[in-house]
Design a protein around this motif. Sequence first.
Motif, mmCIF file in Angstrom:
data_model
loop_
_atom_site.group_PDB
_atom_site.id
_atom_site.type_symbol
_atom_site.label_atom_id
_atom_site.label_comp_id
_atom_site.label_asym_id
_atom_site.label_seq_id
_atom_site.Cartn_x
_atom_site.Cartn_y
_atom_site.Cartn_z
ATOM 1 N N THR A 73 89.418 -4.026 3.652
ATOM 2 C CA THR A 73 90.557 -4.687 4.274
ATOM 3 C C THR A 73 90.116 -5.594 5.412
ATOM 4 O O THR A 73 90.574 -6.737 5.544
ATOM 5 C CB THR A 73 91.547 -3.634 4.792
ATOM 6 N N TRP A 123 98.395 -13.239 6.969
ATOM 7 C CA TRP A 123 97.978 -11.930 6.449
ATOM 8 C C TRP A 123 99.149 -11.182 5.825
ATOM 9 O O TRP A 123 98.980 -10.466 4.836
ATOM 10 C CB TRP A 123 97.346 -11.106 7.562
ATOM 11 N N GLU A 124 100.324 -11.329 6.369
ATOM 12 C CA GLU A 124 101.486 -10.655 5.794
ATOM 13 C C GLU A 124 101.797 -11.144 4.383
ATOM 14 O O GLU A 124 102.424 -10.423 3.613
ATOM 15 C CB GLU A 124 102.700 -10.856 6.695
ATOM 16 N N THR A 127 100.420 -19.847 5.705
ATOM 17 C CA THR A 127 101.280 -19.100 6.628
ATOM 18 C C THR A 127 102.688 -18.905 6.100
ATOM 19 O O THR A 127 103.403 -18.016 6.564
ATOM 20 C CB THR A 127 101.349 -19.822 7.981
ATOM 21 N N ALA A 163 97.452 -7.106 1.566
ATOM 22 C CA ALA A 163 98.246 -6.521 2.647
ATOM 23 C C ALA A 163 99.493 -5.833 2.100
ATOM 24 O O ALA A 163 99.906 -4.781 2.600
ATOM 25 C CB ALA A 163 98.629 -7.603 3.656
ATOM 26 N N ARG A 215 90.422 -9.683 5.680
ATOM 27 C CA ARG A 215 91.030 -10.367 6.815
ATOM 28 C C ARG A 215 90.102 -11.453 7.368
ATOM 29 O O ARG A 215 90.543 -12.541 7.752
ATOM 30 C CB ARG A 215 91.379 -9.359 7.904
ATOM 31 N N PHE A 260 97.597 -16.607 11.906
ATOM 32 C CA PHE A 260 96.800 -15.667 11.121
ATOM 33 C C PHE A 260 97.622 -14.422 10.765
ATOM 34 O O PHE A 260 97.535 -13.917 9.641
ATOM 35 C CB PHE A 260 95.551 -15.271 11.899
ATOM 36 N N LEU A 283 87.900 -12.059 14.547
ATOM 37 C CA LEU A 283 89.172 -12.572 14.043
ATOM 38 C C LEU A 283 89.817 -13.477 15.079
ATOM 39 O O LEU A 283 89.464 -13.422 16.256
ATOM 40 C CB LEU A 283 90.108 -11.416 13.679
ATOM 41 N N GLN A 334 99.506 -11.908 2.116
ATOM 42 C CA GLN A 334 98.405 -11.615 1.205
ATOM 43 C C GLN A 334 98.755 -10.444 0.277
ATOM 44 O O GLN A 334 99.380 -9.466 0.697
ATOM 45 C CB GLN A 334 97.145 -11.281 1.985
ATOM 46 N N LEU A 346 90.120 -14.408 5.002
ATOM 47 C CA LEU A 346 91.345 -15.175 5.212
ATOM 48 C C LEU A 346 91.261 -15.985 6.499
ATOM 49 O O LEU A 346 91.734 -17.135 6.561
ATOM 50 C CB LEU A 346 92.548 -14.232 5.250
ATOM 51 N N ALA A 347 90.650 -15.417 7.531
ATOM 52 C CA ALA A 347 90.496 -16.140 8.793
ATOM 53 C C ALA A 347 89.653 -17.389 8.608
ATOM 54 O O ALA A 347 89.928 -18.431 9.223
ATOM 55 C CB ALA A 347 89.872 -15.217 9.847
#
Length: 456
Positions: free
Chosen positions: A153, A70-71, A241, A76, A157, A66, A454, A73, A160-161
Amino acid sequence: MRKTATAPHPGHPVRLRVHHRARLLPALLALSLGLGLGFLSPARAAEPAVAPATAPLPASPLARAFAAAWERQPLAAALPQRQDAARAQQEAADSLLAQPPSLDLSTRTDRYNRDRGAREVETGIALPLWLPGEKDGTRALADARKEALDARTLAARLQLAAELRSAWWAWQQAGQDQQVAQARADNAARLASDVERRMKAGDLSRADLNQAQGAQAAAQAALAESRVAALAAARRLQSLTGQPPKPADGPPQTEPEPAANALPGSLADEDGADAEGAASGHPLLQDLAQRSAVSRRALELASRQTRANPEIAISTRRDRSAAGEMTDQTWALALRLPFSSTPRNQARIAEANADLIEAETQLRLERQRLAQEGETARAQLDAARLQLAAAETRARLAAENRGFYDKSFRLGEADLPTRLRIELEAFEAERQAVRSRIQAAAALSQLRQALGLLPE
């Protein structure tokens, strides 16, 4: 002191001018220039640069996946700039002036007609002023937008999770299916080899060998299909990922069990009057509550901005009527009061009110939906655990039967069709047990998703 007044013209703002010859007015102009150029916002102490602390890597493979997702996205990547913009809006709301000041420069001369040496130079500065209550309303709106960015934000997240959890458990199930299919293919190969050896010894017929080799071919086909499914699931997870997933040794790790009181009280309270206080738990409700707060602050600000900002202007003029005459200098202090525009104000108020109604209605519906989703996820988890217990019992019994019939077949007490049937039953029971484990883990993950938690 000489006072002059100009008659107001319909449709134009009122302008008052006072001309002075006093020597103290240059100091007033210098003070105004200082306000415009150096004191637009209160002085802030320089904050020392703090080195970012290196956060420890999450222990769970799902949590690490995860973090990697997220990095990647876009939100982000753009988040630091959006945070800077939000802080800049807060600083602008703290300014002493409603808008940046403007500098007016003008000159007149008769050089191109009479050329008698007449000269006139005027310099001034205009300072926009806040309307009553506008400064506090602007600050409240800037604060609400900053909190809305944080809530947005967190909601992004969580969304996305949800996508990552779906891809993660699909990949886990595909990997486990491939392992079971590989074990089935190995057992089928060993059985076919044993049947071939016994056929050559005269214990079994050619038809028995054909059945064993047919079961081996079916196992090979199932293995090939499971490999393709595992590859597709791995590619889907890699698209999130950015890196190929590494198969885990042993059974997949499940997420922590949520607390008994993890379900926010706002999900069950459908009649809460305060949207901001009711959505203190779930990130999606926080996002909608902050949107509602932004709309409410925008509505309050629009109701206060009934006209354009007034301006106070300070100017000085140096002029001479002809060449050789003494230069005369005068000072002017002007106040500009714009009239209100009712249609424009009504349009801003109506738009802000519509956004507020939409946000509050969506918040109420989302609260009800999440409450139902949480109850459904809890029921699915209970059912998945019951199915897991039954599937493990069936797999254990089928494995025992396979051992019994394998021994009987080797001793010649059981025929090959029965041995193949027992082998297939054991395979189906093992595959169902593996899938039940993944489904139970996915159901727990889905419950955490419904509760707004999360990956950990």
